[in-house]
Design a protein around this motif. Sequence first.
Motif, PDB file in Angstrom:
ATOM      1  N   GLU A 244       0.838  -1.198   0.000  1.00  0.00           N
ATOM      2  CA  GLU A 244       0.000   0.000   0.000  1.00  0.00           C
ATOM      3  C   GLU A 244       0.874   1.250   0.000  1.00  0.00           C
ATOM      4  OE1 GLU A 244      -3.437  -0.158   0.041  1.00  0.00           O
ATOM      5  OE2 GLU A 244      -3.217  -2.343  -0.141  1.00  0.00           O
ATOM      6  N   PRO A 245       0.460   2.292  -0.735  1.00  0.00           N
ATOM      7  CA  PRO A 245       1.238   3.532  -0.720  1.00  0.00           C
ATOM      8  C   PRO A 245       1.055   4.288   0.583  1.00  0.00           C
ATOM      9  CG  PRO A 245      -0.761   3.841  -1.978  1.00  0.00           C
ATOM     10  CD  PRO A 245      -0.729   2.377  -1.597  1.00  0.00           C
ATOM     11  N   GLY A 246       2.011   5.156   0.898  1.00  0.00           N
ATOM     12  CA  GLY A 246       1.869   6.020   2.057  1.00  0.00           C
ATOM     13  C   GLY A 246       0.803   7.073   1.805  1.00  0.00           C
ATOM     14  N   GLN A 247       0.390   7.755   2.865  1.00  0.00           N
ATOM     15  CA  GLN A 247      -0.602   8.818   2.742  1.00  0.00           C
ATOM     16  C   GLN A 247       0.023  10.061   2.110  1.00  0.00           C
ATOM     17  OE1 GLN A 247      -3.871   8.966   3.436  1.00  0.00           O
ATOM     18  NE2 GLN A 247      -3.994   6.827   4.094  1.00  0.00           N
ATOM     19  N   ALA A 248      -0.795  10.820   1.363  1.00  0.00           N
ATOM     20  CA  ALA A 248      -0.317  12.049   0.737  1.00  0.00           C
ATOM     21  C   ALA A 248       0.154  13.068   1.763  1.00  0.00           C
ATOM     22  CB  ALA A 248      -1.412  12.650  -0.136  1.00  0.00           C
ATOM     23  N   ASP A 249      -0.412  13.032   2.971  1.00  0.00           N
ATOM     24  CA  ASP A 249       0.006  13.977   4.005  1.00  0.00           C
ATOM     25  C   ASP A 249       1.192  13.463   4.819  1.00  0.00           C
ATOM     26  OD1 ASP A 249      -1.113  12.013   5.583  1.00  0.00           O
ATOM     27  OD2 ASP A 249      -2.688  13.276   6.424  1.00  0.00           O
ATOM     28  N   ASN A 250       1.765  12.322   4.377  1.00  0.00           N
ATOM     29  CA  ASN A 250       2.965  11.754   5.013  1.00  0.00           C
ATOM     30  C   ASN A 250       2.741  11.383   6.474  1.00  0.00           C
ATOM     31  OD1 ASN A 250       5.607  10.881   4.470  1.00  0.00           O
ATOM     32  ND2 ASN A 250       6.501  12.669   5.460  1.00  0.00           N
ATOM     33  N   SER A 251       1.500  11.055   6.820  1.00  0.00           N
ATOM     34  CA  SER A 251       1.190  10.724   8.206  1.00  0.00           C
ATOM     35  C   SER A 251       1.453   9.262   8.527  1.00  0.00           C
ATOM     36  CB  SER A 251      -0.280  11.049   8.506  1.00  0.00           C
ATOM     37  OG  SER A 251      -1.144  10.317   7.654  1.00  0.00           O
ATOM     38  N   THR A 252       1.710   8.464   7.502  1.00  0.00           N
ATOM     39  CA  THR A 252       2.034   7.056   7.725  1.00  0.00           C
ATOM     40  C   THR A 252       3.502   6.803   7.430  1.00  0.00           C
ATOM     41  OG1 THR A 252       1.412   6.480   5.455  1.00  0.00           O
ATOM     42  CG2 THR A 252      -0.291   6.290   7.154  1.00  0.00           C
ATOM     43  N   GLU A 253       4.096   5.903   8.151  1.00  0.00           N
ATOM     44  CA  GLU A 253       5.504   5.563   7.967  1.00  0.00           C
ATOM     45  C   GLU A 253       5.586   4.119   7.488  1.00  0.00           C
ATOM     46  OE1 GLU A 253       9.587   6.034   7.798  1.00  0.00           O
ATOM     47  OE2 GLU A 253       8.020   7.527   8.107  1.00  0.00           O
ATOM     48  N   GLY A 254       6.162   3.923   6.314  1.00  0.00           N
ATOM     49  CA  GLY A 254       6.279   2.586   5.754  1.00  0.00           C
ATOM     50  C   GLY A 254       7.640   2.366   5.131  1.00  0.00           C
ATOM     51  N   PHE A 255       7.887   1.144   4.708  1.00  0.00           N
ATOM     52  CA  PHE A 255       9.200   0.794   4.167  1.00  0.00           C
ATOM     53  C   PHE A 255       9.535   1.618   2.926  1.00  0.00           C
ATOM     54  CE2 PHE A 255      12.274  -1.869   1.881  1.00  0.00           C
ATOM     55  CZ  PHE A 255      13.164  -2.175   2.910  1.00  0.00           C
ATOM     56  N   ALA A 256       8.538   1.829   2.045  1.00  0.00           N
ATOM     57  CA  ALA A 256       8.787   2.572   0.810  1.00  0.00           C
ATOM     58  C   ALA A 256       8.990   4.059   1.052  1.00  0.00           C
ATOM     59  CB  ALA A 256       7.637   2.348  -0.167  1.00  0.00           C
ATOM     60  N   ASN A 257       8.601   4.563   2.219  1.00  0.00           N
ATOM     61  CA  ASN A 257       8.879   5.964   2.550  1.00  0.00           C
ATOM     62  C   ASN A 257      10.367   6.206   2.735  1.00  0.00           C
ATOM     63  OD1 ASN A 257       6.093   5.817   2.868  1.00  0.00           O
ATOM     64  ND2 ASN A 257       6.069   7.283   4.543  1.00  0.00           N
ATOM     65  N   ARG A 258      11.069   5.161   3.170  1.00  0.00           N
ATOM     66  CA  ARG A 258      12.473   5.326   3.560  1.00  0.00           C
ATOM     67  C   ARG A 258      13.457   4.680   2.597  1.00  0.00           C
ATOM     68  NH1 ARG A 258       9.748   3.044   7.816  1.00  0.00           N
ATOM     69  NH2 ARG A 258      10.905   1.100   7.522  1.00  0.00           N
ATOM     70  N   THR A 259      12.978   3.752   1.774  1.00  0.00           N
ATOM     71  CA  THR A 259      13.851   2.970   0.916  1.00  0.00           C
ATOM     72  C   THR A 259      13.306   2.974  -0.508  1.00  0.00           C
ATOM     73  OG1 THR A 259      14.258   1.524   2.806  1.00  0.00           O
ATOM     74  CG2 THR A 259      14.995   0.732   0.658  1.00  0.00           C
ATOM     75  N   ALA A 260      14.199   3.061  -1.491  1.00  0.00           N
ATOM     76  CA  ALA A 260      13.770   3.110  -2.882  1.00  0.00           C
ATOM     77  C   ALA A 260      14.542   2.091  -3.710  1.00  0.00           C
ATOM     78  CB  ALA A 260      13.985   4.505  -3.458  1.00  0.00           C
ATOM     79  N   ILE A 261      13.811   1.258  -4.433  1.00  0.00           N
ATOM     80  CA  ILE A 261      14.399   0.303  -5.368  1.00  0.00           C
ATOM     81  C   ILE A 261      13.718   0.507  -6.713  1.00  0.00           C
ATOM     82  CG2 ILE A 261      14.668  -2.139  -5.964  1.00  0.00           C
ATOM     83  CD1 ILE A 261      16.446  -1.346  -3.683  1.00  0.00           C
ATOM     84  N   GLY A 262      14.474   0.983  -7.689  1.00  0.00           N
ATOM     85  CA  GLY A 262      13.896   1.256  -8.996  1.00  0.00           C
ATOM     86  C   GLY A 262      14.721   0.697 -10.127  1.00  0.00           C
ATOM     87  N   THR A 263      14.382   1.105 -11.339  1.00  0.00           N
ATOM     88  CA  THR A 263      15.110   0.669 -12.533  1.00  0.00           C
ATOM     89  C   THR A 263      15.977   1.783 -13.093  1.00  0.00           C
ATOM     90  OG1 THR A 263      13.299   1.365 -13.981  1.00  0.00           O
ATOM     91  CG2 THR A 263      13.248  -0.915 -13.162  1.00  0.00           C
ATOM     92  N   GLY A 264      16.080   2.930 -12.395  1.00  0.00           N
ATOM     93  CA  GLY A 264      16.687   4.130 -12.943  1.00  0.00           C
ATOM     94  C   GLY A 264      18.200   4.149 -12.947  1.00  0.00           C
TER      95      GLY A 264
ATOM     96  N   GLN B 157       1.206  17.919   5.638  1.00  0.00           N
ATOM     97  CA  GLN B 157       0.423  17.065   6.528  1.00  0.00           C
ATOM     98  C   GLN B 157      -0.887  17.729   6.911  1.00  0.00           C
ATOM     99  OE1 GLN B 157       2.859  15.962   9.946  1.00  0.00           O
ATOM    100  NE2 GLN B 157       2.992  13.888   9.146  1.00  0.00           N
ATOM    101  N   GLN B 158      -0.857  19.038   7.050  1.00  0.00           N
ATOM    102  CA  GLN B 158      -2.047  19.760   7.481  1.00  0.00           C
ATOM    103  C   GLN B 158      -3.067  19.923   6.354  1.00  0.00           C
ATOM    104  OE1 GLN B 158      -1.343  23.734   9.020  1.00  0.00           O
ATOM    105  NE2 GLN B 158      -3.419  24.321   8.431  1.00  0.00           N
ATOM    106  N   ILE B 159      -2.625  20.427   5.198  1.00  0.00           N
ATOM    107  CA  ILE B 159      -3.608  20.852   4.192  1.00  0.00           C
ATOM    108  C   ILE B 159      -3.968  19.769   3.186  1.00  0.00           C
ATOM    109  CG2 ILE B 159      -2.803  23.235   4.407  1.00  0.00           C
ATOM    110  CD1 ILE B 159      -2.031  22.313   1.199  1.00  0.00           C
ATOM    111  N   ASN B 160      -3.112  18.749   3.036  1.00  0.00           N
ATOM    112  CA  ASN B 160      -3.360  17.720   2.031  1.00  0.00           C
ATOM    113  C   ASN B 160      -4.489  16.786   2.452  1.00  0.00           C
ATOM    114  OD1 ASN B 160      -1.593  18.447   0.021  1.00  0.00           O
ATOM    115  ND2 ASN B 160       0.026  17.055   0.633  1.00  0.00           N
ATOM    116  N   PRO B 161      -5.035  16.022   1.482  1.00  0.00           N
ATOM    117  CA  PRO B 161      -6.009  15.002   1.855  1.00  0.00           C
ATOM    118  C   PRO B 161      -5.359  13.973   2.772  1.00  0.00           C
ATOM    119  CG  PRO B 161      -5.261  14.713  -0.432  1.00  0.00           C
ATOM    120  CD  PRO B 161      -4.737  16.032   0.045  1.00  0.00           C
TER     121      PRO B 161
END
Length: 531
Positions: free
Chosen positions: A172-192, A410-414
């Motif tokens: 699941e993606p994190g919240q747009a207001d960054n109120s949730t903390e998850g693995f993908a918030n801190r770590t990035a694995i891509g093809t770039g 965090q305040q103004i976003n959905p």
Amino acid sequence: MMKRIRSALRLSTLAAALTAGTALTAGAAEFRFAGPLDAYTLDPHAVSNTLVFAVLRNVYEPLVQRGPDLSLQPVLATEWAQVDDLTWEFKLREGVKYSNGNDFNADDVIFSFERAKKGGMSSHLADVASIEKVDDLTIRLISDEPNPVLPNQIVNWFMVDQEWAEENGAQEPGQADNSTEGFANRTAIGTGPYVISSRDPGVRTDFAANADWWGEITGNVDSATFFVIANPSTRVSALISGEVQMIDGVPPQDAQRIEETDGIEVVATPDLRTVYLQPDVLRDELIHGGGVEGNPFKDPKVREAMSLVIDTTAIQERIMRGYSTPVGLPIAKEIEGSTEELNTPVTPDVERAQQLMEEAGYADGFEVTLDCTNDRFMNDEATCLAVGSFLAQINIAVTPRTQATARWAQQINPPGYDTSFAMLSYSPYTYDAHQFLTGLAVTRDADGGRGAFNIGGYSNPELDQLTTEIGAETDQEKRNALLAEALTILKNDHSFIPIHQLQILWGLQEGVEVVQLADLAYPLAWFTVPE
């Protein structure tokens, strides 16, 4: 004499090199650069945010992207075509691997579609009803209505490794207001072209070239460090002293100082980002205000009065030192749908504004908090304070609340939309007004799709219908007429109060060659720096 500010960089030469697949330089170098704020999440599907995109485009990749000449380029898709009125087919690049060694294929695209639709990136895919796997290297995006510009809408939709996400609980993606903390918030694995080798959020992010990248780095940056230096003076000093080779967000008041210093210069290009104000027109009461019953922003006369007392030319001259363009719409002048007539700024008229406030029954004014950032874009806090001064002329007592972007978001976003009045900015990466209408102006969907970032809760059924028609219209002349109609409604409603279009100002050490894109990205693979 001050050196002439130049625009970066020989785009036709670079575009030719990219097409030919040849490197511009053979060496490898380290690059140090700084900006005023950090990407507040590494989750590519959590939020539609230009700085998050600017950082993550070096690590994650979309199916297609904007090239140096702003044309669409193949990335993880090698070709695409509209196979019928409702369906776009994309052929995927063969042999691509994520930086963890996993193969990229159609299953990852399907996973990334479903994941992004649940997060802050849902508006980018709002016009796509479903996705279909044809084979391991072919997918189809299917819409409910014809969509002739769909590839333009997905340039920031990044592909995530399904296996990696499932192994680390990041389905699941994190919240747009960054109120949730998850693995993908801190770590990035891509093809770039790069991997994030280390990160101290809010302080620095280190990049290293991805040795197994499918493409070819056309510059010479082998490793890079992005430093967060919020204070403008400190950022300029870091450039002058040589601690960094580039800074983003050159303060306009310091541009001349930089140009007069040997060995450094300023490069500038128009930014698609526009700054605008949006009052809360949905709630029946001001949640951050007082001195009056109800919500004055619901009255169009109050909103029109506000637009008439904000002198955007004065802001351009006194605060932005000329590095902005006053606008009459909340979209830049280069955006499809903008016309000279519609995007001409309102002429200030304080007397008429005071009359409108009296007619609306608010001659004595009211109090309200204006939510602004103090580190997101050029002179945002100073602009916020200026807005408050102008509105005082019609007895609107503004209390500016300026915050770091991470807290402000965090305040103004959905899902909360916790604001009565906000200063916002937006850059439609499709270069088309339909994206602004879909994501920020139509009535908010209950499922967080269309209108998800309509912070003030504006709703106009006629504009909603026009936006739907624009998305399906394939005749360009008819489409332009519909865009003009929708934007005229938006302008006359005064629920979005435009201030200005910004410029991108970077300070560079001598010998650093960069590409400035209007979407504010840092495409490290296209940069060349002294070895």
